[in-house]
Scaffold this motif. Structure first.
Motif, PDB file in Angstrom:
ATOM      1  N   UNK A  32       2.600  50.681 -15.946  1.00 33.34           N
ATOM      2  CA  UNK A  32       1.352  50.005 -15.604  1.00 33.34           C
ATOM      3  C   UNK A  32       0.696  49.424 -16.854  1.00 33.34           C
ATOM      4  N   UNK A  33       0.646  50.195 -17.924  1.00 27.47           N
ATOM      5  CA  UNK A  33       0.033  49.727 -19.166  1.00 27.47           C
ATOM      6  C   UNK A  33       0.862  48.619 -19.804  1.00 27.47           C
ATOM      7  N   UNK A  34       2.171  48.736 -19.731  1.00 26.67           N
ATOM      8  CA  UNK A  34       3.049  47.714 -20.307  1.00 26.67           C
ATOM      9  C   UNK A  34       2.876  46.390 -19.578  1.00 26.67           C
ATOM     10  N   UNK A  35       2.790  46.439 -18.254  1.00 27.17           N
ATOM     11  CA  UNK A  35       2.580  45.201 -17.492  1.00 27.17           C
ATOM     12  C   UNK A  35       1.262  44.555 -17.883  1.00 27.17           C
ATOM     13  N   UNK A  36       0.237  45.364 -18.108  1.00 30.57           N
ATOM     14  CA  UNK A  36      -1.061  44.838 -18.509  1.00 30.57           C
ATOM     15  C   UNK A  36      -0.950  44.113 -19.843  1.00 30.57           C
ATOM     16  N   UNK A  37      -0.329  44.733 -20.826  1.00 32.16           N
ATOM     17  CA  UNK A  37      -0.200  44.121 -22.144  1.00 32.16           C
ATOM     18  C   UNK A  37       0.622  42.837 -22.071  1.00 32.16           C
ATOM     19  N   UNK A  38       1.692  42.861 -21.331  1.00 28.82           N
ATOM     20  CA  UNK A  38       2.546  41.672 -21.205  1.00 28.82           C
ATOM     21  C   UNK A  38       1.799  40.535 -20.526  1.00 28.82           C
ATOM     22  N   UNK A  39       1.000  40.864 -19.512  1.00 32.48           N
ATOM     23  CA  UNK A  39       0.250  39.829 -18.791  1.00 32.48           C
ATOM     24  C   UNK A  39      -0.707  39.108 -19.716  1.00 32.48           C
ATOM     25  N   UNK A  40      -1.469  39.853 -20.496  1.00 28.69           N
ATOM     26  CA  UNK A  40      -2.452  39.230 -21.373  1.00 28.69           C
ATOM     27  C   UNK A  40      -1.776  38.444 -22.494  1.00 28.69           C
TER      28      UNK A  40
END
Length: 207
Positions: free
Chosen positions: A123-131
């Motif tokens: 979940x955190x990795x997807x957030x970082x990648x999205x931004x």
């Protein structure tokens, strides 16, 4: 009435988990500590979330949703120009609501203690990648604009520029965690705009 009480207790547990993780890290986030912080019986954790692990996952998801709402607000007000959207990303990162000390501390506690634990890691990795992808898209759009008269065209890869901006924003959040008393929000924002201006000659910080 029952639904309202249920929602209120679930919310209390999520907020309590964020506070406990921020203060104690993962080791201190026991079922007893979480329930006590929320002012509820320990059995409520399993009743609503099926256990501590799912409550912590829900708390991380809440941190991500909260930041997303801040970012969306800034992007909505920014308009379509790439420089305005990049400025909105910078402003969102340093919005007082995003820089809530408890939420920032909880975010880094999740990273420090729990990123080896799926699904929180994912979940955190997807957030970082999205931004990071958002920053790259706007840097690509900015690079495609005509160079200022007599100026040079930008040779740097937009992926490098966007990733650099994302890393710079993360770095300032670390700075806030390490030395909150000396953290200067406006200076941090100015540094991010200076970074973009150094890469893109035509970049101007929106008023």
């Amino acid at each position: 009435m029952v639904r309202a009480k249920s929602d209120k207790q679930r919310r209390a547990l999520i907020e309590a988990a964020i506070r406990v993780v921020a203060r104690e890290g993962h080791p201190g986030a026991t079922v007893g500590a979480l329930a006590k912080e929320a002012g509820l019986a320990a059995g409520i954790v399993s009743f609503y979330f099926g256990g501590k692990d799912k409550l912590l996952t829900a708390s991380l998801d809440d941190l991500i949703r909260h930041y997303d709402s801040v970012l969306r607000r800034h992007l909505k007000a920014a308009g379509a120009k790439p420089e305005a959207r990049l400025a909105a990303m910078i402003d969102a990162a340093f919005d007082p609501e995003a820089l809530d000390p408890t939420r920032v501390a909880a975010w880094f506690a999740f990273w420090a203690d729990e990123m080896s634990r799926a699904p929180r890691r994912d979940s955190a990795t997807r957030k970082e990648r999205k931004y990071t992808r958002m920053a790259i898209v706007e840097c690509r759009r900015l690079a495609s604009q005509a160079a200022p008269k007599g100026g040079r065209r930008v040779a740097i890869n937009p992926a490098v520029a966007g990733t650099g901006l994302s890393s710079l924003l993360d770095g300032f959040w670390w700075g806030l965690m390490i030395d909150p008393r000396n953290f200067d929000r406006e200076q941090a924002r100015a540094a991010c705009h200076a970074y973009l201006a150094a890469i893109y000659p035509g970049y101007r910080r929106p008023a």
